[in-house]
Scaffold this active site. Structure first.
Site, PDB file in Angstrom:
ATOM      1  N   LYS A 104       5.378   4.357  -0.847  1.00  0.00           N
ATOM      2  CA  LYS A 104       5.400   5.859  -1.490  1.00  0.00           C
ATOM      3  C   LYS A 104       6.907   6.370  -1.124  1.00  0.00           C
ATOM      4  O   LYS A 104       7.238   7.155  -1.993  1.00  0.00           O
ATOM      5  CB  LYS A 104       4.211   6.546  -1.116  1.00  0.00           C
ATOM      6  CG  LYS A 104       2.816   5.996  -1.926  1.00  0.00           C
ATOM      7  CD  LYS A 104       1.615   6.729  -1.220  1.00  0.00           C
ATOM      8  CE  LYS A 104       0.267   6.443  -2.095  1.00  0.00           C
ATOM      9  NZ  LYS A 104      -0.846   6.954  -1.462  1.00  0.00           N
TER      10      LYS A 104
ATOM     11  N   GLY B 123       0.883  -1.139  -0.048  1.00  0.00           N
ATOM     12  CA  GLY B 123       0.191  -0.033  -0.027  1.00  0.00           C
ATOM     13  C   GLY B 123       0.884   1.424   0.186  1.00  0.00           C
ATOM     14  O   GLY B 123       1.839   1.171  -0.641  1.00  0.00           O
ATOM     15  N   SER B 124       0.420   2.328   0.702  1.00  0.00           N
ATOM     16  CA  SER B 124       1.188   3.549   0.601  1.00  0.00           C
ATOM     17  C   SER B 124       2.333   3.563   1.469  1.00  0.00           C
ATOM     18  O   SER B 124       3.274   4.476   1.122  1.00  0.00           O
ATOM     19  CB  SER B 124       0.031   4.722   1.102  1.00  0.00           C
ATOM     20  OG  SER B 124      -0.964   4.842   0.378  1.00  0.00           O
ATOM     21  N   THR B 125       2.871   2.538   2.207  1.00  0.00           N
ATOM     22  CA  THR B 125       4.277   2.369   2.577  1.00  0.00           C
ATOM     23  C   THR B 125       5.283   2.327   1.841  1.00  0.00           C
ATOM     24  O   THR B 125       6.521   2.635   2.121  1.00  0.00           O
ATOM     25  CB  THR B 125       4.232   1.474   4.003  1.00  0.00           C
ATOM     26  OG1 THR B 125       4.128   0.199   3.125  1.00  0.00           O
ATOM     27  CG2 THR B 125       3.098   1.587   4.876  1.00  0.00           C
TER      28      THR B 125
END
Length: 615
Positions: A325, A321-323
């Site tokens: 980014k 997921g967004s980790t």
């Protein structure tokens, strides 16, 4: 005249018989002499050794297994003196009858008999074969008082125990009875007489160190088989004591916070790669396995849909997921696709040219204009859709590869998964399909084919914290041969991630700082009452994809189809010490579900620092 002739005939017959008898006696005597000569002269040494073998036996002495401790000397695995019921086959005339008598007397049950019959073939006739382990004091006393079973004895041995029950089971592992296959794998001479062997975790990883070295003893028996003398020829050398880098207090806190949930928490020292916390839930009791797990407990583990025996920290594969980014942002900066001043307008969705599908942002109303720091702090999907598209899958893959995604970290524990870092080549090989442009976009926000372990996320986050030192994580901190000094274990190797501009690290770290301290940061609730500085990244990973017009409503979905909650971070920001990665399965939003849990685990570490209890 007739009578004289008969006497001569009788004498002749008698003489013939005497001659035959003498010849027979001579031959018999000759054979006896030859046999005696053969026994006493020719094969004297052989038969002497055989005779002594009936009187003397050399048997192995199993060494005491090494203990396992945490970094503060808390016991994780140790040994306790116990007693077992054994049977020696060459002493017992009717084994089946003896076993039934033991059962009728209440000493054993059908499972013990079944296990004995299964294992008996692996032992020589003069070896004592365990029938039942860990007898209580009442059973021992009852047997010794009424022992009428020839060849059946009570023997002392060291029983492996895990005093913290299920806590840290996925790190420490457990021992159980050695199998025939395992006996072939380990050194036959050193494992002669061994009953237990490490099956998982540290117990398996460092089995030969923990096992020690066999000794030898010589026993002498009389004609009735009773032992009349025992001499130690070579003493056994106890196994090494192992000191792990984990903090039991942090372990227990993390397990408590994840109780009733499926998930994992990993905390790593960013300065040397030591693992302080490695938790996977649900947990289970390793003591169940030591003497053979019961059918009830085995069925409980096998039928659980939560798969307690899965070590989610090193084997569980999740979309990051967004980790992911911060790593994608660094790739964009390094490839000069963006700068710290670049901005992207987020209207709530992103579209590729000539493509109908919308790639939605998690925030329907959009974030407006955001730069790289804002995009990390606010977790703007549109910014990273656009960045990933400009990078392309090849550059995206190569830059994420620098953080060890798609490869094992090399941690000293068995069963680690490598994860998946997709590329055009990977998809062609595994799916036999071409790579599509839209797949690059969702890879840029940590969705799609990409899959990582919580450990990989912790290692990568630590590399951001220390600006590029990628450590091989380690669990073994120190070792000790009993009676000797503690020896520090070699630290994990590390490589330096090549970065063209050191300022790029600062930009990414500042974005993670704003996640906690920025007015729009997704984890801004964490900064209240913090006694240390913290940088982080929240994440929410979809278990399955949604169409552009579909709406995610958790309550209408089966629990195991709901989003995973994630959080990664490190502290303090100025001089980082530890990094954390947490995944809580199917609980929803990372900022509300994962981040608060991470904060409480980190608090345990820094409270200890404040009280000067660090090693």
């Amino acid at each position: 005249m007739q009578s004289i002739n008969n006497a001569q005939l009788e004498n002749k017959i008698l003489f013939s018989r005497l001659r035959l008898a003498l010849i027979f006696i001579f031959l018999l005597t000759t054979l006896l002499v030859i046999r005696i000569y053969n026994l006493q002269i020719v094969n004297h040494e052989y038969y002497l050794e055989e005779a002594l073998g009936n009187q003397m036996r050399t048997l192995p002495i199993t060494p005491s297994r090494g203990k396992i401790f945490d970094r503060y000397d808390n016991v994780l695995a140790t040994n306790k003196l116990a007693f077992r019921l054994t049977l020696t086959q060459e002493k017992t005339k009717n084994i089946a009858k003896t076993l039934q008598q033991l059962k009728q007397s209440g000493f054993i049950n059908d499972n013990n008999i079944k296990s004995f019959n299964k294992n008996a073939r692996r032992y020589q006739k003069f070896h004592s074969i365990p029938i039942k382990y860990n007898l209580n004091e009442t059973q021992v006393a009852k047997f010794l008082i009424s022992n009428a079973f020839i060849g059946v004895d009570i023997e002392p041995y060291f029983h492996r125990i895990y005093p913290n029950q299920g806590s840290s089971v996925h790190v420490v592992g457990y021992v159980s009875r050695i199998t025939k296959k395992e006996k072939l794998f380990y050194d036959k001479k050193n494992y002669l007489g061994a009953l237990f062997v490490g099956k998982t975790g540290i117990e398996k990883q460092y089995e030969t160190r923990l096992h020690g070295t066999n000794g030898l003893q010589q026993i002498e028996r009389n004609v009735s088989g009773r032992v009349i003398d025992t001499q130690v020829i070579k003493p056994a050398i106890a196994g090494e004591n192992l000191y792990l880098s984990i903090d039991l207090d942090m372990q227990k806190k993390a397990e408590t916070l994840l109780q009733g949930k499926r998930g994992s928490i990993v905390v790593i020292d960013v300065r040397n790669g030591e693992i302080l916390t490695l938790v996977s839930t649900p947990i289970y009791n390793p003591n169940w396995f030591v003497n053979g797990i019961s059918h009830a407990n085995y069925n409980q583990l096998q039928t659980s849909t939560n798969i307690p025996q899965l070590n989610r920290a090193v084997q569980g594969l999740y979309p990051p997921g967004s980790t992911i980014k911060p790593m994608v942002a660094l790739a964009g900066l390094e490839e000069n696709i963006i700068s710290n001043k670049s901005s992207t307008f987020c209207s709530g969705y992103y579209k590729l040219p000539n493509v109908k599908r919308k790639f939605n942002d998690w925030k329907k109303t959009g974030h407006g204009y955001v730069n790289v720091k804002d995009s990390i702090a606010q977790s703007c999907d549109v910014f990273f859709y656009d960045l990933a598209d400009k990078l392309g899958i090849d550059k995206l893959h190569d830059n994420l590869d620098l953080f060890n995604f798609g490869r094992k970290t090399g941690i000293d524990i068995p069963g680690e998964s490598a994860g998946i870092l997709p590329s055009k080549t990977w998809k062609n090989k595994n799916k036999n399909e071409p790579w599509y442009r839209g797949e690059t976009l969702i890879t840029g926000i940590g969705q799609g084919f990409i899959a990582v372990t919580p450990l990989q996320l912790a290692v990568a986050t630590a590399a951001i914290a220390n600006k590029g030192s990628l450590f091989r994580p380690t669990l073994l901190k120190n070792t000790q041969v009993p009676g000797n000094i503690i020896i520090e274990s070699k630290k994990g190797r590390h490589i330096q991630i090549p970065i063209k501009n050191i300022q790029n690290w600062e930009n990414v770290i500042d974005g993670m700082k704003q996640t906690i301290y920025g007015p729009k940061g997704t984890a801004r609730r964490l900064n209240k009452g913090l006694t240390y500085t913290l940088a982080g990244k929240t994440g929410t990973a979809q278990v399955f994809g949604l169409d552009a017009e579909e709406q995610y409503i958790a309550e209408k979905l089966d629990e195991k189809l709901r989003d995973h909650a994630l959080f990664t971070g490190f502290a303090p920001i100025e001089n980082p010490e530890i990094a954390i990665a947490i995944i809580v399965e199917n609980t929803g939003n990372g900022s509300s579900k994962a981040a608060p849990i991470a904060r409480q685990v980190l608090d345990v570490y820094f409270d200890k620092q404040l009280n000067n209890t660090s090693p």
